[in-house]
Design an enzyme around this catalytic site. Structure first.
Site, PDB file in Angstrom:
ATOM      1  NE  ARG A   1     -33.530 -12.135  33.024  1.00 27.87           N
ATOM      2  CZ  ARG A   1     -34.173 -13.175  33.521  1.00 27.87           C
ATOM      3  NH1 ARG A   1     -35.207 -13.660  32.864  1.00 27.87           N
ATOM      4  NH2 ARG A   1     -33.829 -13.716  34.663  1.00 27.87           N
TER       5      ARG A   1
ATOM      6  CE  LYS B   1     -30.998 -11.188  43.484  1.00 25.70           C
ATOM      7  NZ  LYS B   1     -30.286 -11.209  42.232  1.00 25.70           N
TER       8      LYS B   1
END
Length: 622
Positions: free
Chosen positions: A297, A116
């Site tokens: 994804r 992140k």
């Protein structure tokens, strides 16, 4: 088109992928753990291969076993689904090096977005607005605390490698920071093998807005509009919808455009989701929406995007992986109506949403909405995997129509003896504030009292249904006494008990409430509005068991002890943490039920415990 695909996943997402592959004539190979032997997804696939014991680390997370299964089956490609190995760049690279097609983004994009802190720096360089916070390399507790103090409370501690709501802790006060940091690091290490964290400013009225993006291998990228995933509990999504309520065209263009820039900045390919956090205190505005992370994804909530666009995202994944151009240009992707998805979890809202495991003796899902599930009646909910057991997706011409359809579907769910959150979901989407679009990520916590099930059945018809079942022919004559009448059908008197409350009812001839009822041993279970109410025959006085407040602290479910917060002989106060149990990917803190002394402490860090095991015994002082 690819000829065969191994699906490196399980449950509902495996079934979802198999469905599209079957339509396209693609052969499918499933892999399964011992806990999933005979599961529906293994029967749906053309071939199924066992890859290890129940724990995910010994089966679904074992990259070597998955690759060996692919090679043994002759599969040409691997689809990772979501979770497990789906965002593991090393696994993606190993698939490619083995000569197989990886149905996902390139490993470089997974790495770029997987951490992140690095992702936020990259997005800033690409002109995508990011949330204020600390992304530094210095991970000492002292530096992290100092940065939190600088940012100003409340703050959010997030695992750098996190996702799915794991490894996230809100901190309201500086004095709570150290304990929250320790818990966050434990979760991060256990879930991701990386205990590094970042600190973010906690937005006062946040909304979770995400954009579905798709990119091909020819440098083209498009968005498929936004989703709103603001209804969450403990950072886990509960209700998702598309499009986002209150999103005007200008804000949509800005947010979706930023998402496409984010995908292009990392050379993305395939399906991905760019997540944003919005300060919704004054509605959705372009200057108050910041990049949060990118999920490299397919998402759990992808069906709502499919519903409003009419597209099959799994088919798009397969075509992009084969090197084809994106099937549609941006101008050709239309938005039609509104869609909502509810996540049906195996959990009990009445007991603090504790996960529920065990057999599915009754598992009935509604008609008229899209259903995605990996289980069936007669199966079981395993303690080894995520507690989501189904997704219910409703589509309608308007938001109001979709919400009404979804609420009605949730009310029709029947699950027993596993407990489920269907009634809770129905109340969420029927709540007046939800229908008015007054939502943020604190929606559920702020309205929990009215969203939780009542302690007693609110409708007399529920009690009447239980009594009618007990008084049915063949029931115990001492529990249902029929009065003698010479010239009319007799009324039926019956009594049923729920907890300590006994209900005595008189049923007129032919009075049988039209509610589903199940006789399960001594229990009479009535299903109403998504809830399962268990009754039994009244007990004789003096046969009740001991009180629950006897000082025994027991494990509420199977799990692993990850922390012990007190010592034997220590004096503790009511509400003081005693031990932390990790179960079904979440931490559960057990606290003292009253002031007292720890007489016996049986819990040890690392212990694997079963449901109902005594962890400590607390004695009252004086």
């Amino acid at each position: 088109m690819i000829g065969s695909v191994l699906i490196a996943n399980r449950g509902e997402i495996a079934r979802r992928i198999i469905r599209t592959c079957r339509r396209l004539g693609v052969r499918t190979v499933a892999v399964y753990s011992q806990a999933d032997a005979g599961a529906p997804f293994t029967r749906d696939a053309d071939e199924a291969i066992a890859i290890g014991p129940a724990p995910a680390r010994d089966s679904y997370l074992d990259a070597g076993k998955v690759l060996a299964a692919a090679q043994a089956s002759g599969a040409e490609a691997i689809h990772p689904g979501y979770g497990f190995l789906s965002e593991n760049a090393d696994f993606a690279q190993a698939v490619i090096e083995a000569g197989l097609v990886w149905i996902g983004p390139p490993p470089s994009a997974i790495r770029a977005m997987g951490l992140k802190d690095a992702a936020k720096r990259l997005m800033g360089e690409a002109g995508v607005p990011v949330t204020p916070g600390y992304l530094g390399e210095d991970q000492s507790p002292e530096r992290l605390r100092a940065e939190a103090d600088r940012i100003g409370y409340p703050v959010l501690i997030k695992a750098v490698a996190g996702g799915g709501g794991k490894g996230m802790h809100e901190v309201e006060r500086g004095e709570d920071f150290a304990a929250a940091l320790a818990s966050c690091r434990r979760e991060a290490s256990a879930s991701f093998g990386d205990d590094r964290v970042l600190i973010e400013r906690l937005i006062a009225h946040p909304r979770h807005i995400e954009v579905q993006v798709f990119a091909d291998t020819h440098g083209q990228a498009v968005h498929l509009y936004e989703r709103d995933c603001s209804l969450q509990r403990r950072h886990q999504k509960v209700i998702e919808e598309a499009p986002a309520p209150g999103m005007d065209p200008a804000t949509r263009e800005a947010v979706c455009g930023a998402a496409v820039r984010a995908a292009l900045a990392v050379g993305y390919q395939g399906a991905g989701t760019v997540e944003f956090i919005a300060d919704a205190s004054e509605g959705l505005r372009t200057d108050r929406i910041w990049f949060m992370e990118m999920n490299t994804r397919l998402q759990v909530e992808h069906p709502v995007t499919e519903a409003i666009t009419g597209l099959d995202l799994v088919e798009w994944q397969l075509r992009v992986a084969c090197g084809e151009l994106l099937p549609l240009a941006q101008a050709d992707i239309r938005l039609d109506g509104w869609a909502m998805e509810a996540r049906l979890y195996a959990e009990n809202p009445a007991t603090g949403f504790l996960p529920s495991t065990g057999p599915l003796d009754r598992f009935v899902l509604p008609q008229g909405v899209r259903i995605e599930t990996g289980v069936e009646q007669g199966g079981a909910i395993s303690p080894f995997y995520d507690p989501m057991i189904a997704k219910l997706i409703a589509h309608g011409p308007t938001r109001e129509a979709a919400a009404a359809k979804l609420a009605q579907a949730c009310r029709q769910v029947q699950v027993w003896p596993v407990r489920a959150n269907a009634g809770f979901l129905a109340r969420c989407v029927a709540d007046p504030d939800f229908l008015a679009g007054r939502i943020d990520t604190g929606f559920i916590a702020a309205r929990l009292d009215r969203l939780l099930p009542p302690a007693q059945p609110p409708e007399p018809v529920v009690r009447a249904a239980a009594a009618a079942r007990l008084a049915a022919p063949g029931a115990d004559p001492w529990s249902a006494l029929q009065g003698f009448r010479a010239n009319a059908a007799p009324a039926i008197e019956a009594a049923v008990q729920q907890g300590e409350q006994v209900y005595r009812l008189t049923l007129q001839p032919g009075e049988r409430p039209a509610l589903p009822v199940l006789r399960d041993g001594a229990d009479i279970v009535v299903f109403d509005a998504g809830e399962a109410w268990a009754f039994n025959e009244p007990r004789a006085k003096g046969l009740e068991g001991g009180e629950a407040s006897d000082g025994r602290i027991v494990s509420p479910m199977p799990g692993r002890i990850v922390a012990v917060h007190a010592a034997q002989g220590e004096r503790v106060r009511k509400g003081q943490p005693l031990a932390t149990l990790e179960a079904m990917k979440m931490e559960h803190v057990m606290t003292a039920p009253f002031d007292g002394v720890i007489e016996r402490l049986l819990a040890k860090v690392g212990d694997q415990v079963s449901e109902g095991v005594t962890l400590a015994v607390l004695a009252k002082e004086g």
